[in-house]
Design a protein around this motif. Structure first.
Motif, PDB file in Angstrom:
ATOM      1  N   UNK B 149      16.847  27.870  36.674  1.00 44.13           N
ATOM      2  CA  UNK B 149      17.751  28.775  37.390  1.00 44.13           C
ATOM      3  C   UNK B 149      17.019  29.887  38.140  1.00 44.13           C
ATOM      4  N   UNK B 150      15.921  30.361  37.579  1.00 45.35           N
ATOM      5  CA  UNK B 150      15.200  31.425  38.277  1.00 45.35           C
ATOM      6  C   UNK B 150      14.596  30.916  39.586  1.00 45.35           C
ATOM      7  N   UNK B 151      14.122  29.669  39.554  1.00 46.43           N
ATOM      8  CA  UNK B 151      13.582  29.070  40.768  1.00 46.43           C
ATOM      9  C   UNK B 151      14.661  28.912  41.826  1.00 46.43           C
ATOM     10  N   UNK B 152      15.859  28.509  41.389  1.00 49.22           N
ATOM     11  CA  UNK B 152      16.971  28.364  42.325  1.00 49.22           C
ATOM     12  C   UNK B 152      17.342  29.722  42.914  1.00 49.22           C
ATOM     13  N   UNK B 153      17.431  30.732  42.044  1.00 43.20           N
ATOM     14  CA  UNK B 153      17.769  32.059  42.533  1.00 43.20           C
ATOM     15  C   UNK B 153      16.717  32.545  43.529  1.00 43.20           C
ATOM     16  N   UNK B 154      15.477  32.212  43.253  1.00 45.13           N
ATOM     17  CA  UNK B 154      14.401  32.617  44.153  1.00 45.13           C
ATOM     18  C   UNK B 154      14.577  31.961  45.522  1.00 45.13           C
ATOM     19  N   UNK B 155      14.981  30.689  45.492  1.00 43.58           N
ATOM     20  CA  UNK B 155      15.198  29.982  46.754  1.00 43.58           C
ATOM     21  C   UNK B 155      16.319  30.627  47.562  1.00 43.58           C
ATOM     22  N   UNK B 156      17.210  31.292  46.885  1.00 45.66           N
ATOM     23  CA  UNK B 156      18.291  31.999  47.566  1.00 45.66           C
ATOM     24  C   UNK B 156      17.915  33.464  47.826  1.00 45.66           C
ATOM     25  N   UNK B 157      16.643  33.764  47.688  1.00 47.24           N
ATOM     26  CA  UNK B 157      16.200  35.119  48.013  1.00 47.24           C
ATOM     27  C   UNK B 157      16.405  36.122  46.898  1.00 47.24           C
ATOM     28  N   UNK B 158      16.601  35.622  45.691  1.00 47.39           N
ATOM     29  CA  UNK B 158      16.860  36.507  44.567  1.00 47.39           C
ATOM     30  C   UNK B 158      15.709  36.427  43.577  1.00 47.39           C
ATOM     31  N   UNK B 159      14.851  37.405  43.627  1.00 47.97           N
ATOM     32  CA  UNK B 159      13.747  37.430  42.684  1.00 47.97           C
ATOM     33  C   UNK B 159      14.203  38.198  41.457  1.00 47.97           C
ATOM     34  N   UNK B 160      14.579  37.470  40.426  1.00 47.11           N
ATOM     35  CA  UNK B 160      15.144  38.127  39.251  1.00 47.11           C
ATOM     36  C   UNK B 160      14.031  38.447  38.260  1.00 47.11           C
ATOM     37  N   UNK B 161      13.829  39.724  37.948  1.00 46.82           N
ATOM     38  CA  UNK B 161      12.753  40.098  37.024  1.00 46.82           C
ATOM     39  C   UNK B 161      12.911  39.411  35.670  1.00 46.82           C
ATOM     40  N   UNK B 162      11.782  39.187  35.017  1.00 44.64           N
ATOM     41  CA  UNK B 162      11.775  38.464  33.745  1.00 44.64           C
ATOM     42  C   UNK B 162      12.633  39.122  32.675  1.00 44.64           C
ATOM     43  N   UNK B 163      12.751  40.441  32.740  1.00 46.56           N
ATOM     44  CA  UNK B 163      13.496  41.120  31.676  1.00 46.56           C
ATOM     45  C   UNK B 163      15.005  41.045  31.894  1.00 46.56           C
ATOM     46  N   UNK B 164      15.428  40.415  32.963  1.00 43.29           N
ATOM     47  CA  UNK B 164      16.862  40.204  33.168  1.00 43.29           C
ATOM     48  C   UNK B 164      17.206  38.784  32.733  1.00 43.29           C
ATOM     49  N   UNK B 165      18.216  38.684  31.895  1.00 45.76           N
ATOM     50  CA  UNK B 165      18.615  37.379  31.383  1.00 45.76           C
ATOM     51  C   UNK B 165      19.391  36.607  32.456  1.00 45.76           C
TER      52      UNK B 165
END
Lengths: 126, 218
Positions: B149-165
Motif C-alpha cells: 500500500x505504501x508503494x501504491x500511495x507513493x505512485x499517487x504522490x503520497x509519501x507516507x512516513x513510516x510512523x504513520x499506519x
C-alpha cells in the motif's frame, strides 16, 4: 498536517507509476455497450435474478480466469469481464442459454451487416 | 449449438471473430443480443437501462461522497454517526440511493491513513462515489494495494512516513468502504458546501488527501 509532496519527486518512481494507470476525469464508460452491460447487471439483480454476492463471485471468477491466462488488464478491459460474468450467470440461472445467446448474436450480426451506415440496426420481426 | 447460416462476405485470413470483420464489435453484438433476449422475457426494460446509465453517468458521482465528508467535518455528531454506522448515516441524505451492500466509513487521522481496494472484483461504493476510475479496476492496483500500500500511495504522490499506519480495506460484495480524509488546515469557518467542493474522489478512495488550492482561497 497534510502530506503534500512535489509531484516531480514521485515521478521518479517509474516502476510504481508505470504499473498503475492513472486518470483524472476520463469517461466512466468507453463505449455504449459497457454502459448497457453495467445497467443490465444492476437491473437483473434488482429483479432478484441473482444476489449481489453471487454476482460479485461470478465477476471475480471471470477476472481471475482472465488473469490466469496471462491477460493483463489496466482497467480498460473491466467491462469485457463484466459482460462475460453476466453471460455466465444468466446461463447458470437458466434465464438465457448459451445456444440461444450465440444464435441471437448471429442474428444481430446479420442485421448489422444489412443496415446502411448511420441507420439504427433492428432485428427483422419474426 | 449456434447455426452459422449467414455468409461471411468480408472474411479474410479465417479471422472469424476479428472485430474488423463485423459492423458491430464483438462485445457490442453480445450486449445487444443479451439485451433483446432479456427484454423478450420481460426481465429488463430498455428504458430502465437508460435511466440506470443516466443516473450513474450524470447524477451520481463523487459529489455525493464529498457532501458526506463535508458534513462529517462540520458536524461532530454526524461524524460519530457516520463512523458508527455509515449505511444509516448516508441514508440521512435522502437522495442517495443505497445499493446492495453495507457501507463503512474509515477516518484518516494524523496517525492513520486508509486505502480502499477491491482485490477480487473492483467493487466500488457507487452510490457515494459514482463509477470507479480505470486504475481502480486495474490488475496492478487490485494486486498492489494489498501487498504494497505504501508503494501504491507513493505512485499517487503520497509519501507516507513510516510512523504513520496504513490500513487497507478490501471491499466485498456485502461491504464497501469510503475514506473520510483529514480536513485541511486553513478551512476554519468554511461552510459545508464550500468544503464539499474541495473533497476529491481520490481522497475518498484513500489515494489522495484534500488540499486547499494555493493562491486561491478566501
Amino acid at each position: 498536517m497534510t502530506i503534500s509532496c512535489p509531484p516531480d519527486a514521485n515521478l521518479a518512481d517509474l516502476d510504481a507509476l508505470s504499473a498503475l494507470p492513472r486518470d483524472d476525469a476520463g469517461p466512466v464508460f468507453r463505449a455504449p455497450w459497457e454502459a448497457q452491460a453495467f445497467a443490465m447487471a444492476l437491473e437483473l439483480h434488482r429483479r432478484g435474478v441473482f444476489s449481489w454476492p453471487e454476482w460479485a463471485a461470478t465477476l471475480a471468477a471471470e477476472i481471475a480466469q482472465a488473469r490466469s491466462t496471462g491477460e493483463a488488464d489496466d482497467g480498460s478491459r473491466y467491462y469485457e469481464r463484466w459482460l462475460a460474468a453476466l453471460e455466465t450467470l444468466v446461463a447458470r440461472k437458466q434465464v438465457v442459454g448459451t445456444a440461444d445467446l450465440s444464435r441471437r448474436v448471429d442474428e444481430w450480426d446479420v442485421a448489422a451487416r444489412a443496415t446502411p451506415h448511420g441507420r439504427p440496426v433492428v432485428l427483422p420481426r419474426r | 449449438m449456434s447455426e452459422h447460416t449467414h455468409p461471411h462476405p468480408h472474411d479474410h485470413d479465417g479471422d472469424h471473430d476479428n472485430a474488423h470483420d463485423r459492423p458491430l464489435s464483438g462485445p457490442a453484438l453480445r450486449v445487444k443480443a443479451l439485451e433483446s433476449l432479456l427484454a423478450e422475457k420481460g426481465l429488463i426494460d430498455p428504458k430502465t437501462l437508460d435511466e440506470i446509465v443516466d443516473t450513474y453517468e450524470h447524477r451520481v458521482g463523487p459529489r455525493n461522497g464529498a457532501r458526506i465528508v463535508a458534513r462529517a467535518w462540520t458536524d461532530p455528531a454526524y461524524r460519530q454517526r457516520l463512523l458508527a454506522n455509515a449505511t444509516e448515516a448516508i441514508a440521512e441524505f435522502g437522495f442517495i440511493e443505497p445499493h446492495a451492500e453495507d457501507m463503512v466509513a474509515v477516518e484518516n487521522t494524523p496517525q492513520v491513513r486508509n486505502l480502499v481496494v477491491c482485490s477480487l472484483c473492483s467493487c466500488y461504493p457507487w452510490p457515494v462515489l459514482g463509477l470507479p476510475p480505470a486504475w481502480f479496476k486495474s490488475d496492478a492496483y487490485r494486486a498492489r494495494a494489498v501487498i504494497d500500500p505504501r508503494g501504491v500511495l507513493k505512485a499517487f504522490g503520497q509519501d507516507v512516513p513510516e510512523d504513520i499506519e496504513v490500513r487497507v480495506w478490501d471491499s466485498t460484495a456485502e461491504m464497501r468502504y469510503m475514506v473520510v480524509p483529514e480536513r485541511p488546515a486553513g478551512t476554519e469557518g468554511w461552510s459545508e458546501e464550500r468544503l464539499a467542493a474541495i473533497v476529491t474522489r481520490d481522497s475518498m478512495v484513500g489515494v489522495g488527501t484534500v488540499a486547499v488550492a494555493t493562491g486561491g482561497g478566501a
